[in-house]
Design a protein around this motif. Structure first.
Motif, mmCIF file in Angstrom:
data_model
loop_
_atom_site.group_PDB
_atom_site.id
_atom_site.type_symbol
_atom_site.label_atom_id
_atom_site.label_comp_id
_atom_site.label_asym_id
_atom_site.label_seq_id
_atom_site.Cartn_x
_atom_site.Cartn_y
_atom_site.Cartn_z
ATOM 1 N N ASP A 72 -12.384 -22.247 13.314
ATOM 2 C CA ASP A 72 -13.849 -22.299 13.243
ATOM 3 C C ASP A 72 -14.485 -21.193 14.075
ATOM 4 N N ASP A 73 -13.981 -20.956 15.284
ATOM 5 C CA ASP A 73 -14.586 -19.926 16.136
ATOM 6 C C ASP A 73 -14.528 -18.556 15.483
ATOM 7 N N ASP A 74 -13.409 -18.236 14.846
ATOM 8 C CA ASP A 74 -13.284 -16.940 14.168
ATOM 9 C C ASP A 74 -14.249 -16.851 12.990
ATOM 10 N N PHE A 75 -14.332 -17.926 12.223
ATOM 11 C CA PHE A 75 -15.235 -17.962 11.083
ATOM 12 C C PHE A 75 -16.688 -17.849 11.545
ATOM 13 N N LEU A 76 -17.041 -18.591 12.586
ATOM 14 C CA LEU A 76 -18.421 -18.566 13.077
ATOM 15 C C LEU A 76 -18.787 -17.216 13.676
ATOM 16 N N ASP A 77 -17.834 -16.536 14.301
ATOM 17 C CA ASP A 77 -18.097 -15.174 14.783
ATOM 18 C C ASP A 77 -18.431 -14.255 13.615
ATOM 19 N N CYS A 78 -17.719 -14.434 12.509
ATOM 20 C CA CYS A 78 -17.983 -13.633 11.308
ATOM 21 C C CYS A 78 -19.375 -13.933 10.757
ATOM 22 N N VAL A 79 -19.729 -15.209 10.699
ATOM 23 C CA VAL A 79 -21.057 -15.601 10.213
ATOM 24 C C VAL A 79 -22.138 -15.010 11.109
ATOM 25 N N ALA A 80 -21.965 -15.160 12.421
ATOM 26 C CA ALA A 80 -22.980 -14.674 13.371
ATOM 27 C C ALA A 80 -23.161 -13.164 13.280
ATOM 28 N N SER A 81 -22.072 -12.426 13.104
ATOM 29 C CA SER A 81 -22.206 -10.968 13.038
ATOM 30 C C SER A 81 -22.685 -10.489 11.673
ATOM 31 N N SER A 82 -22.395 -11.251 10.625
ATOM 32 C CA SER A 82 -22.803 -10.866 9.273
ATOM 33 C C SER A 82 -24.240 -11.258 8.946
ATOM 34 N N ALA A 85 -30.288 -15.075 10.638
ATOM 35 C CA ALA A 85 -30.156 -16.491 10.285
ATOM 36 C C ALA A 85 -29.464 -17.238 11.423
ATOM 37 N N TRP A 86 -28.434 -16.633 11.994
ATOM 38 C CA TRP A 86 -27.708 -17.237 13.110
ATOM 39 C C TRP A 86 -28.657 -17.490 14.281
ATOM 40 N N LYS A 87 -29.461 -16.472 14.634
ATOM 41 C CA LYS A 87 -30.413 -16.622 15.744
ATOM 42 C C LYS A 87 -31.409 -17.742 15.468
ATOM 43 N N LEU A 88 -31.855 -17.859 14.229
ATOM 44 C CA LEU A 88 -32.800 -18.911 13.868
ATOM 45 C C LEU A 88 -32.176 -20.286 14.099
ATOM 46 N N VAL A 89 -30.975 -20.486 13.596
ATOM 47 C CA VAL A 89 -30.319 -21.785 13.757
ATOM 48 C C VAL A 89 -30.041 -22.060 15.231
ATOM 49 N N MET A 142 -20.128 -22.512 5.624
ATOM 50 C CA MET A 142 -20.914 -22.070 6.775
ATOM 51 C C MET A 142 -21.673 -23.231 7.395
ATOM 52 N N ARG A 143 -22.344 -23.990 6.558
ATOM 53 C CA ARG A 143 -23.126 -25.125 7.060
ATOM 54 C C ARG A 143 -22.241 -26.111 7.804
ATOM 55 N N SER A 144 -21.097 -26.446 7.229
ATOM 56 C CA SER A 144 -20.205 -27.420 7.858
ATOM 57 C C SER A 144 -19.686 -26.924 9.203
ATOM 58 N N ALA A 145 -19.322 -25.659 9.269
ATOM 59 C CA ALA A 145 -18.821 -25.100 10.526
ATOM 60 C C ALA A 145 -19.911 -25.106 11.597
ATOM 61 N N ILE A 146 -21.120 -24.766 11.225
ATOM 62 C CA ILE A 146 -22.241 -24.776 12.179
ATOM 63 C C ILE A 146 -22.516 -26.199 12.641
ATOM 64 N N GLU A 147 -22.499 -27.140 11.709
ATOM 65 C CA GLU A 147 -22.731 -28.542 12.069
ATOM 66 C C GLU A 147 -21.662 -29.040 13.038
ATOM 67 N N GLN A 169 -30.923 -13.846 4.448
ATOM 68 C CA GLN A 169 -29.793 -14.289 5.272
ATOM 69 C C GLN A 169 -29.738 -15.812 5.358
ATOM 70 N N VAL A 170 -30.901 -16.432 5.537
ATOM 71 C CA VAL A 170 -30.960 -17.895 5.625
ATOM 72 C C VAL A 170 -30.483 -18.520 4.319
ATOM 73 N N LEU A 171 -30.932 -17.976 3.207
ATOM 74 C CA LEU A 171 -30.489 -18.496 1.908
ATOM 75 C C LEU A 171 -28.973 -18.413 1.768
ATOM 76 N N ARG A 172 -28.399 -17.273 2.140
ATOM 77 C CA ARG A 172 -26.946 -17.122 2.030
ATOM 78 C C ARG A 172 -26.225 -18.101 2.945
ATOM 79 N N MET A 173 -26.735 -18.291 4.150
ATOM 80 C CA MET A 173 -26.102 -19.220 5.088
ATOM 81 C C MET A 173 -26.205 -20.659 4.598
ATOM 82 N N MET A 174 -27.387 -21.063 4.179
ATOM 83 C CA MET A 174 -27.601 -22.449 3.793
ATOM 84 C C MET A 174 -26.944 -22.791 2.462
#
Length: 127
Positions: free
Chosen positions: A20-30, A34-38, A76-81, A66-71
């Motif tokens: 999860d940490d590796d995946f979330l790092d990818c989400v945050a950098s990509s 959207a990451w900052k908003l969440v 992505m949603r499950s990992a953030i949750e 970005q928000v649309l792609r994340m949501m």
């Protein structure tokens, strides 16, 4: 493409196991906006003691994209949750909400058909 995947992360994915940490790092950098908003909503939720925190500010097209792609991504949603111990909800192209665990009634109200209809805004017709 919504994520910038490093060769190392791609190799992890090819083995079928991605941390999860590796995946979330990818989400945050990509998807940094959207990451900052969440993250800001999670901080607001923790500080407020409320059942949920949501964004009501109209976003720029870039941030909204970005928000649309994340949501739109269950992964992505499950990992953030999991990371934050919250439940995410989404309406239109800007209204993201984070809910504390155990607030099912608030979540159900927010995600209801009536709430979606009441959240319509003529300025956001093409978002």
């Amino acid at each position: 493409m919504s994520l910038k995947v490093s060769p190392e992360l791609l190799a992890e994915a090819q083995t079928g196991t991605v941390a999860d940490d590796d995946f979330l790092d990818c989400v945050a950098s990509s998807l940094p906006d959207a990451w900052k908003l969440v993250e800001s909503l999670v901080d607001e939720l923790e500080a407020s003691g409320a059942e949920f925190a949501d964004n009501r500010t109209v976003l720029t097209d870039e941030v909204a994209g970005q928000v649309l792609r994340m949501m739109a991504s269950n992964a992505m949603r499950s990992a953030i949750e999991r990371k934050h111990g919250v439940r995410l909800a989404f309406q239109n192209c800007h209204r993201v909400a984070v809910f504390k665990a155990g607030t099912e009634q608030s979540y159900e109200r927010f995600t209801s058909s009536a709430a979606q209809l009441l959240n319509q805004n003529p300025e956001l017709v093409n978002c």
